[in-house]
Scaffold this motif. Structure first.
Motif, PDB file in Angstrom:
ATOM      1  N   GLU A  57       0.838  -1.193   0.000  1.00  0.00           N
ATOM      2  CA  GLU A  57       0.000   0.000   0.000  1.00  0.00           C
ATOM      3  C   GLU A  57       0.880   1.253   0.000  1.00  0.00           C
ATOM      4  OE1 GLU A  57      -3.527   1.912   2.841  1.00  0.00           O
ATOM      5  OE2 GLU A  57      -2.963  -0.207   3.036  1.00  0.00           O
ATOM      6  N   GLY A  58       0.581   2.171  -0.912  1.00  0.00           N
ATOM      7  CA  GLY A  58       1.357   3.398  -1.023  1.00  0.00           C
ATOM      8  C   GLY A  58       2.447   3.359  -2.069  1.00  0.00           C
ATOM      9  N   ASP A  59       2.773   2.167  -2.599  1.00  0.00           N
ATOM     10  CA  ASP A  59       3.786   2.080  -3.659  1.00  0.00           C
ATOM     11  C   ASP A  59       3.276   2.753  -4.934  1.00  0.00           C
ATOM     12  OD1 ASP A  59       5.391   0.668  -1.974  1.00  0.00           O
ATOM     13  OD2 ASP A  59       5.095  -1.290  -2.934  1.00  0.00           O
ATOM     14  N   PRO A  60       4.184   3.265  -5.782  1.00  0.00           N
ATOM     15  CA  PRO A  60       3.740   3.828  -7.058  1.00  0.00           C
ATOM     16  C   PRO A  60       3.161   2.747  -7.957  1.00  0.00           C
ATOM     17  CG  PRO A  60       6.135   3.718  -6.950  1.00  0.00           C
ATOM     18  CD  PRO A  60       5.643   3.401  -5.583  1.00  0.00           C
ATOM     19  N   ALA A  61       2.130   3.091  -8.710  1.00  0.00           N
ATOM     20  CA  ALA A  61       1.466   2.135  -9.610  1.00  0.00           C
ATOM     21  C   ALA A  61       2.039   2.285 -11.005  1.00  0.00           C
ATOM     22  CB  ALA A  61      -0.040   2.385  -9.610  1.00  0.00           C
ATOM     23  N   GLU A  62       2.894   1.341 -11.391  1.00  0.00           N
ATOM     24  CA  GLU A  62       3.553   1.426 -12.687  1.00  0.00           C
ATOM     25  C   GLU A  62       3.118   0.325 -13.633  1.00  0.00           C
ATOM     26  OE1 GLU A  62       7.569   1.161 -11.414  1.00  0.00           O
ATOM     27  OE2 GLU A  62       7.710   3.266 -10.787  1.00  0.00           O
ATOM     28  N   GLU A  96      -4.810  -2.830 -11.347  1.00  0.00           N
ATOM     29  CA  GLU A  96      -5.311  -2.005 -12.443  1.00  0.00           C
ATOM     30  C   GLU A  96      -5.852  -0.652 -11.965  1.00  0.00           C
ATOM     31  OE1 GLU A  96      -8.421  -4.002 -10.467  1.00  0.00           O
ATOM     32  OE2 GLU A  96      -6.732  -4.921 -11.513  1.00  0.00           O
ATOM     33  N   MET A  97      -6.312  -0.581 -10.697  1.00  0.00           N
ATOM     34  CA  MET A  97      -6.898   0.666 -10.222  1.00  0.00           C
ATOM     35  C   MET A  97      -5.869   1.794 -10.228  1.00  0.00           C
ATOM     36  SD  MET A  97      -8.767   1.513  -6.579  1.00  0.00           S
ATOM     37  CE  MET A  97     -10.080   0.332  -6.874  1.00  0.00           C
ATOM     38  N   GLY A 102      -3.827   6.543 -11.998  1.00  0.00           N
ATOM     39  CA  GLY A 102      -2.560   7.243 -11.821  1.00  0.00           C
ATOM     40  C   GLY A 102      -2.264   7.560 -10.379  1.00  0.00           C
ATOM     41  N   THR A 103      -2.770   6.756  -9.443  1.00  0.00           N
ATOM     42  CA  THR A 103      -2.586   6.979  -8.009  1.00  0.00           C
ATOM     43  C   THR A 103      -1.739   5.856  -7.416  1.00  0.00           C
ATOM     44  OG1 THR A 103      -4.640   5.793  -7.560  1.00  0.00           O
ATOM     45  CG2 THR A 103      -4.781   8.186  -7.800  1.00  0.00           C
ATOM     46  N   PRO A 104      -1.174   6.074  -6.206  1.00  0.00           N
ATOM     47  CA  PRO A 104      -0.392   5.005  -5.564  1.00  0.00           C
ATOM     48  C   PRO A 104      -1.269   3.785  -5.247  1.00  0.00           C
ATOM     49  CG  PRO A 104       0.067   7.141  -4.561  1.00  0.00           C
ATOM     50  CD  PRO A 104      -1.121   7.347  -5.454  1.00  0.00           C
ATOM     51  N   ARG A 105      -0.599   2.684  -4.963  1.00  0.00           N
ATOM     52  CA  ARG A 105      -1.305   1.457  -4.640  1.00  0.00           C
ATOM     53  C   ARG A 105      -2.211   1.686  -3.424  1.00  0.00           C
ATOM     54  NH1 ARG A 105      -0.751  -1.202  -9.333  1.00  0.00           N
ATOM     55  NH2 ARG A 105       1.398  -1.866  -9.762  1.00  0.00           N
ATOM     56  N   ARG A 122       2.831   0.355 -18.277  1.00  0.00           N
ATOM     57  CA  ARG A 122       1.902   1.300 -18.902  1.00  0.00           C
ATOM     58  C   ARG A 122       1.954   1.292 -20.433  1.00  0.00           C
ATOM     59  NH1 ARG A 122      -1.550   4.962 -17.691  1.00  0.00           N
ATOM     60  NH2 ARG A 122      -1.149   4.791 -15.462  1.00  0.00           N
ATOM     61  N   PRO A 123       3.118   1.252 -21.080  1.00  0.00           N
ATOM     62  CA  PRO A 123       3.119   1.191 -22.545  1.00  0.00           C
ATOM     63  C   PRO A 123       2.399  -0.040 -23.093  1.00  0.00           C
ATOM     64  CG  PRO A 123       5.275   1.835 -21.742  1.00  0.00           C
ATOM     65  CD  PRO A 123       4.499   1.424 -20.546  1.00  0.00           C
TER      66      PRO A 123
END
Length: 598
Positions: A57-62, A96-97, A102-105, A122-123
């Motif tokens: 939780e809080g990790d960047p969503a890449e 996927e959320m 474009g928000t953190p986990r 993302r690509p």
């Protein structure tokens, strides 16, 4: 669950193998061969050992992930620690959320067992949506479903695809148990495969077996061998097996179990002719398990009950409080048995707890319906159990008659040593919360569950003051439903108007007041205290009724909650209403697809 020491290993997927696997996953259905090949070139393969955290939780969503094998769990932080809110199976996506928004986990995701995933950064995700817009609809539907379960109080389904049977020792009683268990699963109509130490262990074969069967059972060895370690890594749920007569000694598997962090149940095996299970309190204090099961070897009914519990088809019966109206529970039980419905788990509050305990004990020791009825009549209808009045220091009655009746019929049995699962509820006045009794002396738990505040003296347990469970939860369907073991039948005898007065002034002189009470015109102090002590809340009752897969509410308006002489009328009303309720029910009883709060 601890985070991995190293990041999960990732390697590019071979396009030929990847394309064939992707075509079978919901997210990629409808894509042509060229599109699948293009997407496959962008994917990475992730191997996630059981217990490993995928992201926190809080990790960047890449990126997002698609589960191709195994099972993941979604966890949210709470005051009690990480709380599971969803389970992710093969073919589902996770992460996927954050990628879409474009928000953190928003949660932590970890592997329940050894799992394999494909990763889309993302690509690759943008290419997928451009080539296959329908994939976005599938993702949105998944998000809506998860949001609905979270906001409506639903619990994650604890579906298990792979089971591990782990003998705690090489005791003779445990030899061959896995084989008998698998035979019982197959007889119940489940497609099941048993694997022992001689099985081929390639990842491809294990995944193929999972895809082709309802259940895969790993038959482990009684020591910490490499095969046993593999069984633990592959299992969604672990079943520890031991002889009930074995001493509660340390098992060489305990360090392995502590590190595996798997959901586990304990199975204790007893001789076919055993009248009572051997005490198991020592095992329960030694091992961390969610539930335990007593089985008699050579008794097909016991093994069939375990099959229902394991596969989520066990029927739980929950009986509400309601004083003398609780006699209707006895008739409801008779009707359910006549209908051939197997009752596997029992629970209740107040008088419902007493009848449920009688049903749990009687189902194993052979009490017929008539014997259960006679025992309840002797304990509660032959004489008023609340007639031993005393100086009202902590209660209007001494409570000795109730205690004597409970000890006479349930002896010194412990809850954890019943053949059938049972629990009851009391209210902890010290903490202001409901207390669920799952262990300890049965009679004492029942005495706490019926301790109407101000009428019966409370029960003191470790310095805490326990009173009637109906004060906070008179119909604990929610507690039974949370076990996720199968459909729940609830019998509620507390509905309908039962408390009224036809006078407007309750402050008249004492002699006039006494005359009115004798005539039944005004509520007595016992009636007032009973009503206040067992009324729970309307919201809690609505929630409980919504969670019952089969709700039975006998028509008891004409039976006063203090009319102990109405025994036969109450029993008959419960029987008739249950028979009516069963007319429109398709058996075997199935669990509701969803459970929503009011």
């Amino acid at each position: 669950m601890a985070s991995p020491v190293e990041a999960p290993s990732r390697a590019a997927i071979g396009q030929g193998v990847a394309a064939s696997r992707l075509a079978a996953l919901p997210l990629f259905r409808g894509l042509g061969e060229a599109a699948l090949a293009a997407i496959a070139a962008e994917l990475e393969w992730v191997e996630l050992p059981g217990g490993t955290v995928l992201f926190s939780e809080g990790d960047p969503a890449e990126s997002l992930y698609v589960v191709t094998a195994g099972s993941l769990e979604v966890l949210l932080k709470s005051a009690e620690g990480d709380r599971p809110v969803a389970q992710i199976g093969v073919g589902e996506t996770v992460g996927e959320m954050g990628l879409i928004a474009g928000t953190p986990r928003s949660a932590t995701v970890a592997a329940l067992r050894d799992s394999e995933l494909v990763r889309l950064d993302r690509p690759a995700y943008d290419k997928l949506i451009a080539a296959h817009p329908g994939a976005m609809l599938q993702l949105v539907q998944l998000l809506v479903g998860r949001l609905h379960r979270t906001t409506h109080g639903g619990r994650p389904a604890r579906s298990a695809k792979t089971l591990a049977i782990l003998p705690l020792s090489a005791a003779t009683a445990t030899v061959g148990f896995a084989r008998d268990f698998v035979a019982a699963l197959a007889a119940a109509g489940h497609r099941v495969e048993r694997l022992d130490a001689t099985a081929e262990r390639s990842t491809e074969r294990l995944h193929r077996l999972e895809a082709d069967h309802d259940l895969v059972v790993y038959d482990a060895e009684p020591g910490p061998s490499e095969w046993t370690r593999l069984c633990l890594r592959q299992a969604d749920r672990v079943y520890l097996v031991e002889s009930g007569a074995a001493p509660c000694d340390a098992s060489p598997l305990e360090p392995l179990l502590a590190g595996a962090k798997r959901r586990a149940d304990l199975i204790l095996l007893h001789p076919a002719g055993a009248a009572e299970p051997a005490p198991c309190a020592g095992w329960l204090s030694r091992l961390v398990v969610e539930a335990h099961h007593h089985l008699r070897t050579g008794r097909p009914a016991d093994l069939d009950r375990l099959v229902r519990l394991v596969t989520g088809n066990a029927v739980g019966l929950v009986l509400s409080g309601g004083s003398a109206r609780g006699f209707a529970h006895i008739g409801a039980l008779r009707a359910l048995r006549q209908a051939g419905i197997p009752l596997d788990l029992f629970a209740g509050t107040s008088v419902g707890a007493i009848v449920a305990a009688g049903a749990a004990v009687g189902a194993a020791v052979g009490w017929a319906d008539d014997e259960l009825r006679d025992r309840m009549r002797t304990a509660f209808a032959t004489s008023n159990p609340l007639s031993d009045y005393t100086l009202p220091l902590v209660g209007l009655v001494k409570g000795r008659k109730v205690t004597r009746g409970l000890r006479a019929h349930f002896a010194e049995r412990a809850i954890e040593d019943l053949w059938h699962g049972f629990f009851c509820l009391s209210t902890n006045l010290s903490s202001g919360r409901s207390k669920v009794h799952r262990s300890g002396p049965l009679w004492r738990a029942l005495r706490a569950s019926v301790a109407i505040p101000g009428v019966l003296p409370p029960v003191i347990d470790g310095g805490e003051v326990l009173v009637d469970g109906g004060t906070l939860n008179n119909f604990p369907v929610d507690v039974m439903s949370a076990l996720q073991r199968g459909p729940v039948i609830g019998v509620n005898v507390a509905s309908g108007r039962s408390f009224a007065s036809n006078v407007a002034d309750l402050e008249a002189g004492s002699l006039w007041q006494l005359l009115r009470q004798v005539r039944g015109e005004t509520p007595s102090i016992i009636r007032v205290l009973m009503r206040v002590g067992t009324m729970s809340s309307a919201a809690q009752l609505r929630l409980a009724r919504a969670q019952a897969d089969l709700l039975i509410e006998p028509k008891l308006k004409r039976i006063d909650p203090l009319d102990w002489r109405a025994f036969d009328r109450g029993v008959e009303a419960g029987y008739e209403e249950t028979m009516r309720a069963l007319e429109g029910v398709q058996l075997p009883l199935r669990r509701k697809a969803t459970v929503a709060a009011p």
